[in-house]
Design an enzyme around this catalytic site. Structure first.
Site, short mmCIF file in Angstrom:
data_model
loop_
_atom_site.label_atom_id
_atom_site.label_comp_id
_atom_site.label_asym_id
_atom_site.label_seq_id
_atom_site.Cartn_x
_atom_site.Cartn_y
_atom_site.Cartn_z
N LYS A 13 0.89 -0.98 0.07
CA LYS A 13 0.22 -0.02 -0.04
C LYS A 13 0.86 1.25 0.11
O LYS A 13 0.63 2.17 -0.75
CB LYS A 13 -0.85 0.12 1.11
CG LYS A 13 -1.91 -1.06 1.38
CD LYS A 13 -2.70 -0.79 2.53
CE LYS A 13 -2.25 -1.05 3.79
NZ LYS A 13 -1.62 -2.11 4.12
N ARG A 88 -9.28 1.19 9.06
CA ARG A 88 -8.87 -0.14 9.53
C ARG A 88 -9.80 -1.13 9.96
O ARG A 88 -9.68 -2.26 10.16
CB ARG A 88 -7.57 -0.28 10.23
CG ARG A 88 -6.27 -0.68 9.17
CD ARG A 88 -5.06 -0.55 9.94
NE ARG A 88 -4.01 -1.42 9.92
CZ ARG A 88 -3.10 -0.42 9.29
NH1 ARG A 88 -3.14 0.42 8.79
NH2 ARG A 88 -1.77 -1.19 9.07
N ARG A 123 11.76 -5.55 3.88
CA ARG A 123 11.18 -4.07 4.08
C ARG A 123 12.21 -3.25 4.69
O ARG A 123 12.18 -3.49 5.97
CB ARG A 123 9.76 -4.16 4.50
CG ARG A 123 9.16 -2.74 4.69
CD ARG A 123 7.87 -2.88 4.36
NE ARG A 123 7.04 -2.96 5.57
CZ ARG A 123 5.84 -2.63 5.78
NH1 ARG A 123 4.92 -2.35 4.81
NH2 ARG A 123 5.13 -2.88 6.94
N ARG A 156 11.49 -2.06 10.50
CA ARG A 156 10.24 -1.63 11.56
C ARG A 156 10.49 -2.79 12.61
O ARG A 156 10.55 -3.75 12.29
CB ARG A 156 8.98 -1.44 10.91
CG ARG A 156 8.82 0.00 10.14
CD ARG A 156 7.49 0.20 9.26
NE ARG A 156 6.44 -0.59 10.05
CZ ARG A 156 5.12 -0.52 9.30
NH1 ARG A 156 5.05 0.07 8.21
NH2 ARG A 156 4.03 -1.04 9.79
N ARG A 167 -0.29 -9.17 13.06
CA ARG A 167 -0.87 -8.27 12.10
C ARG A 167 -1.70 -8.79 11.04
O ARG A 167 -2.94 -8.25 10.72
CB ARG A 167 0.22 -7.43 11.61
CG ARG A 167 0.78 -6.62 12.86
CD ARG A 167 2.15 -5.86 12.04
NE ARG A 167 1.93 -4.76 11.12
CZ ARG A 167 2.92 -4.41 10.26
NH1 ARG A 167 4.04 -4.83 10.44
NH2 ARG A 167 2.42 -3.64 9.42
P1 AMP Z 1 0.96 0.63 9.04
O1 AMP Z 1 2.26 1.60 8.57
O2 AMP Z 1 -0.30 1.25 7.95
O3 AMP Z 1 1.16 -0.70 8.69
O4 AMP Z 1 0.59 0.93 10.50
C1 AMP Z 1 1.51 0.46 11.55
C2 AMP Z 1 0.63 0.07 12.83
O5 AMP Z 1 0.12 1.65 13.02
C3 AMP Z 1 -0.46 -0.61 12.79
O6 AMP Z 1 -0.04 -1.99 12.97
C4 AMP Z 1 -1.44 -0.29 13.74
O7 AMP Z 1 -0.83 -0.52 14.95
C5 AMP Z 1 -1.26 1.33 13.85
N1 AMP Z 1 -2.28 1.78 12.82
C6 AMP Z 1 -1.99 2.46 11.56
N2 AMP Z 1 -3.19 3.02 10.93
C7 AMP Z 1 -3.96 2.53 11.76
C8 AMP Z 1 -5.49 2.60 11.77
N3 AMP Z 1 -6.27 3.21 10.82
N4 AMP Z 1 -6.30 2.16 12.74
C9 AMP Z 1 -5.60 1.32 13.77
N5 AMP Z 1 -4.20 1.31 13.82
C10 AMP Z 1 -3.49 1.91 13.18
#
Ligand code: AMP
Length: 210
Positions: A13, A88, A123, A156, A167
């Site tokens: 994404k 999400r 990554r 990360r 996740r």
């Molecule tokens: P990402 O970079 O989008 O994979 O997000 C990393 C982490 O941030 C996720 O595993 C969640 O813990 C948190 N996070 C990011 N966006 C959201 C969202 N829309 N709702 C809830 N948690 C989020």
């Protein structure tokens, strides 16, 4: 163009959002990047989010809804936006609908869990600007250094295999129901992950009728 990019963690994404925002000339909003910046800056939101993120769990809906409604009200979002990693949960989608936030399409990147598990180990992200790379698929020009800002590339913490598994479970349970939510509204455009980043970008543009 007002877009949502849906897909499992590691579906690509972030990479696709960065490419699409140039093509469509609208900003990308990534709640993951906003939260990582908040943690780095030690803000109250960052302090609240950190333990959830490290464990691969979702940050509570009220925190996310606050972040996203505030961000989308800024001037650069007037003509469109690409949302990466938000909504999400159904609660987040309903809250955005209630706030009058609209979309033209929801792209869902479809990819098998096994492919993601293989992919995540390569990554890397820029700790300064959040840009994403992959050691094999999207390597930086200079090892360990961000092409865009010269920042340091890091892995990360939540990309470790056990956390990725958690996740993925969260994705299937909490986020995948959004496909049905947006299909009912006539917005869902599923796109199969392709062997290369470029081919997936082309498939997304085709799904948008471009
Ligand atoms: P990402 O970079 O989008 O994979 O997000 C990393 C982490 O941030 C996720 O595993 C969640 O813990 C948190 N996070 C990011 N966006 C959201 C969202 N829309 N709702 C809830 N948690 C989020």
């Amino acid at each position: 163009m007002k877009l949502i990019l849906l897909g499992a963690p590691g579906a690509g994404k972030g990479t696709q959002a960065e490419r699409l925002c140039k093509e469509l000339n609208v900003p990308t909003i990534s709640t993951g990047n906003i939260l990582r910046a908040a943690i780095k800056n030690g803000t109250p939101t960052g302090l609240k989010a950190k333990s959830f993120m490290d464990a691969g769990r979702l940050v509570p809906d009220d925190v996310i809804i606050g972040i996203i409604t505030e961000r989308l009200a800024e001037a650069d979002c007037r003509d469109g936006y690409i949302l990466d990693g938000v909504p999400r949960t159904i609660a987040q989608a309903e809250a955005m609908e209630k706030a009058g936030i609209t979309f033209d399409a929801v792209i869902s990147i479809e990819i098998a869990d096994e492919t993601i598990m293989d992919r995540m180990s390569g990554r890397r992200v820029c700790e300064s600007c959040g840009a994403s790379y992959h050691l094999v698929a999207v390597p930086p020009k200079q090892e360990g250094v961000c092409d865009k800002c010269g920042g340091k590339l890091v892995q990360r913490k939540d990309d470790e295999p056990e956390t990725v598994k958690a996740r993925l479970e969260v994705y299937h349970r909490e986020t995948e129901p959004l496909k049905d939510f947006y299909a009912k509204r006539g917005l869902l455009r599923p796109v199969e992950n392709q062997p290369s980043v470029e081919e997936t970008s082309r498939a997304i543009l085709r799904a948008l009728g471009r």
